[in-house]
Design a protein around this motif. Structure first.
Motif, PDB file in Angstrom:
ATOM      1  N   LEU A 170      -5.287   6.221  -1.991  1.00 18.29           N
ATOM      2  CA  LEU A 170      -4.856   5.003  -2.658  1.00 18.29           C
ATOM      3  C   LEU A 170      -6.094   4.290  -3.189  1.00 18.29           C
ATOM      4  CD1 LEU A 170      -2.562   2.985  -3.297  1.00 18.29           C
ATOM      5  CD2 LEU A 170      -2.968   1.982  -1.045  1.00 18.29           C
ATOM      6  N   GLN A 171      -6.136   3.999  -4.459  1.00 22.23           N
ATOM      7  CA  GLN A 171      -7.328   3.419  -5.071  1.00 22.23           C
ATOM      8  C   GLN A 171      -7.210   1.907  -5.282  1.00 22.23           C
ATOM      9  OE1 GLN A 171     -10.195   5.044  -5.351  1.00 22.23           O
ATOM     10  NE2 GLN A 171      -9.116   6.776  -4.426  1.00 22.23           N
ATOM     11  N   SER A 172      -6.471   1.269  -4.402  1.00 23.11           N
ATOM     12  CA  SER A 172      -6.420  -0.195  -4.441  1.00 23.11           C
ATOM     13  C   SER A 172      -6.573  -0.731  -3.028  1.00 23.11           C
ATOM     14  CB  SER A 172      -5.116  -0.686  -5.078  1.00 23.11           C
ATOM     15  OG  SER A 172      -4.002  -0.229  -4.358  1.00 23.11           O
ATOM     16  N   GLU A 173      -7.100  -1.946  -2.941  1.00 21.42           N
ATOM     17  CA  GLU A 173      -7.352  -2.611  -1.664  1.00 21.42           C
ATOM     18  C   GLU A 173      -6.058  -3.218  -1.124  1.00 21.42           C
ATOM     19  OE1 GLU A 173      -9.369  -6.737  -1.328  1.00 21.42           O
ATOM     20  OE2 GLU A 173     -10.987  -5.276  -1.021  1.00 21.42           O
ATOM     21  N   ILE A 174      -5.922  -3.231   0.201  1.00 13.79           N
ATOM     22  CA  ILE A 174      -4.839  -3.957   0.863  1.00 13.79           C
ATOM     23  C   ILE A 174      -5.490  -5.210   1.457  1.00 13.79           C
ATOM     24  CG2 ILE A 174      -3.018  -3.909   2.603  1.00 13.79           C
ATOM     25  CD1 ILE A 174      -2.682  -1.717   0.481  1.00 13.79           C
ATOM     26  N   PRO A 175      -5.099  -6.410   1.009  1.00 10.47           N
ATOM     27  CA  PRO A 175      -5.785  -7.623   1.478  1.00 10.47           C
ATOM     28  C   PRO A 175      -5.551  -7.881   2.969  1.00 10.47           C
ATOM     29  CG  PRO A 175      -3.875  -8.192   0.132  1.00 10.47           C
ATOM     30  CD  PRO A 175      -4.008  -6.697   0.083  1.00 10.47           C
ATOM     31  N   ALA A 176      -6.383  -8.740   3.516  1.00 14.60           N
ATOM     32  CA  ALA A 176      -6.223  -9.163   4.908  1.00 14.60           C
ATOM     33  C   ALA A 176      -4.802  -9.666   5.119  1.00 14.60           C
ATOM     34  CB  ALA A 176      -7.225 -10.271   5.233  1.00 14.60           C
ATOM     35  N   PHE A 177      -4.132  -9.180   6.145  1.00 14.63           N
ATOM     36  CA  PHE A 177      -2.758  -9.518   6.485  1.00 14.63           C
ATOM     37  C   PHE A 177      -1.774  -9.183   5.358  1.00 14.63           C
ATOM     38  CE2 PHE A 177      -5.238 -12.596   9.090  1.00 14.63           C
ATOM     39  CZ  PHE A 177      -4.960 -12.018  10.319  1.00 14.63           C
ATOM     40  N   GLY A 178      -2.196  -8.348   4.416  1.00 11.74           N
ATOM     41  CA  GLY A 178      -1.351  -7.991   3.287  1.00 11.74           C
ATOM     42  C   GLY A 178      -0.445  -6.798   3.596  1.00 11.74           C
ATOM     43  N   THR A 179       0.539  -6.592   2.732  1.00 14.29           N
ATOM     44  CA  THR A 179       1.497  -5.509   2.862  1.00 14.29           C
ATOM     45  C   THR A 179       1.674  -4.867   1.498  1.00 14.29           C
ATOM     46  OG1 THR A 179       2.662  -6.731   4.583  1.00 14.29           O
ATOM     47  CG2 THR A 179       3.857  -4.926   3.569  1.00 14.29           C
ATOM     48  N   ARG A 180       1.782  -3.540   1.472  1.00 14.97           N
ATOM     49  CA  ARG A 180       1.972  -2.827   0.211  1.00 14.97           C
ATOM     50  C   ARG A 180       2.993  -1.728   0.407  1.00 14.97           C
ATOM     51  NH1 ARG A 180      -1.222   0.228  -3.858  1.00 14.97           N
ATOM     52  NH2 ARG A 180       0.455   1.014  -5.158  1.00 14.97           N
ATOM     53  N   GLY A 181       3.958  -1.674  -0.453  1.00 17.63           N
ATOM     54  CA  GLY A 181       4.911  -0.574  -0.484  1.00 17.63           C
ATOM     55  C   GLY A 181       4.363   0.496  -1.401  1.00 17.63           C
ATOM     56  N   LEU A 182       4.103   1.684  -0.875  1.00 22.34           N
ATOM     57  CA  LEU A 182       3.524   2.782  -1.660  1.00 22.34           C
ATOM     58  C   LEU A 182       4.575   3.868  -1.859  1.00 22.34           C
ATOM     59  CD1 LEU A 182       1.161   4.376  -2.918  1.00 22.34           C
ATOM     60  CD2 LEU A 182       0.621   5.171  -0.603  1.00 22.34           C
ATOM     61  N   ASN A 183       4.995   4.067  -3.095  1.00 23.59           N
ATOM     62  CA  ASN A 183       5.854   5.186  -3.433  1.00 23.59           C
ATOM     63  C   ASN A 183       4.981   6.430  -3.288  1.00 23.59           C
ATOM     64  OD1 ASN A 183       7.363   7.198  -4.654  1.00 23.59           O
ATOM     65  ND2 ASN A 183       7.865   5.988  -6.461  1.00 23.59           N
ATOM     66  N   VAL A 184       5.300   7.308  -2.349  1.00 27.41           N
ATOM     67  CA  VAL A 184       4.399   8.434  -2.052  1.00 27.41           C
ATOM     68  C   VAL A 184       4.224   9.349  -3.258  1.00 27.41           C
ATOM     69  CG1 VAL A 184       4.845   8.308   0.413  1.00 27.41           C
ATOM     70  CG2 VAL A 184       6.163   9.891  -0.986  1.00 27.41           C
ATOM     71  N   ALA A 185       5.152   9.336  -4.208  1.00 26.87           N
ATOM     72  CA  ALA A 185       4.996  10.150  -5.419  1.00 26.87           C
ATOM     73  C   ALA A 185       3.821   9.685  -6.272  1.00 26.87           C
ATOM     74  CB  ALA A 185       6.283  10.142  -6.231  1.00 26.87           C
ATOM     75  N   GLU A 186       3.373   8.418  -6.083  1.00 27.92           N
ATOM     76  CA  GLU A 186       2.203   7.926  -6.830  1.00 27.92           C
ATOM     77  C   GLU A 186       0.956   8.740  -6.515  1.00 27.92           C
ATOM     78  OE1 GLU A 186       1.348   3.733  -6.433  1.00 27.92           O
ATOM     79  OE2 GLU A 186       3.488   3.261  -6.382  1.00 27.92           O
ATOM     80  N   LEU A 187       0.876   9.219  -5.272  1.00 25.69           N
ATOM     81  CA  LEU A 187      -0.312   9.985  -4.881  1.00 25.69           C
ATOM     82  C   LEU A 187      -0.050  11.483  -4.944  1.00 25.69           C
ATOM     83  CD1 LEU A 187      -1.699   7.917  -1.867  1.00 25.69           C
ATOM     84  CD2 LEU A 187      -2.238   7.718  -4.275  1.00 25.69           C
TER      85      LEU A 187
END
Length: 187
Positions: A170-187
């Motif tokens: 994943l080429q983006s940062e996850i901020p402190a206390f942050g949440t990210r939904g990653l569609n696994v097809a992106e990678l």
């Protein structure tokens, strides 16, 4: 106060977004260890790590249950849709220093399947068990940063089991206390 058996904490992925809701259930199991007057301070962070709401509540004496529902939190604090993390800090506890909970997800669309994994605030080299999607499916991995520092870009990767030389990061940062939904097809 700093005795580890004086307080307990944990973080849960929490959302009320796109007709997906969450319901956290725990109990005052510290009462069985002799704790009295137990309460919780709760802080809801959005996906960028910003505070949306914070509140305190006393826990029922005995082994009483506690239910925190995202729809009720949304109404209570007049929030819009959100997805993020719920930080729980139990005070005046005894016998156990982790907030144990069950997290249910529910919503309006019966086609949506969900699973929950225990929140771990320590890094691991590899985790297993995420299904690879077929061409017509979408699998979302929810990444929850329960630490006060960002997860740098390029530190979270996925690969198919048994294919050691093809990790996609994943080429983006996850901020402190942050949440990210990653569609696994992106990678």
């Amino acid at each position: 106060y700093l005795d580890p058996l004086n307080f307990a904490t944990n973080v849960a992925r929490f959302r009320d977004h796109d007709a997906h809701r969450t319901r956290l259930v725990t109990s005052n199991y510290w009462h069985g260890y002799g704790a009295r007057g137990t309460g919780m301070w709760l802080c809801l962070f959005d996906h960028e790590g910003r505070v949306l709401a914070q509140w305190s509540q006393e826990l029922p004496e005995g082994g009483g249950s506690v239910i925190i529902d995202s729809a009720e939190v949304r109404r209570r604090f007049a929030l819009g849709e959100f997805h993020g993390s719920l930080f729980m800090h139990a005070m005046r506890v005894a016998g156990h220093d982790i907030v144990k909970y069950a997290l249910d997800t529910y919503g309006d669309d019966p086609k949506v399947l969900s699973c929950t994994h225990d929140a771990n605030s320590w890094p691991s080299e590899f985790y297993g068990g995420l299904p690879a999607p077929n061409a017509d499916e979408k699998v979302v991995l929810w990444i929850e940063n329960s630490l006060p520092i960002p997860i740098p870009a390029g530190r979270i990767g996925l690969r198919r089991m048994g294919v050691e030389d093809d990790t996609r990061y994943l080429q983006s940062e996850i901020p402190a206390f942050g949440t990210r939904g990653l569609n696994v097809a992106e990678l």
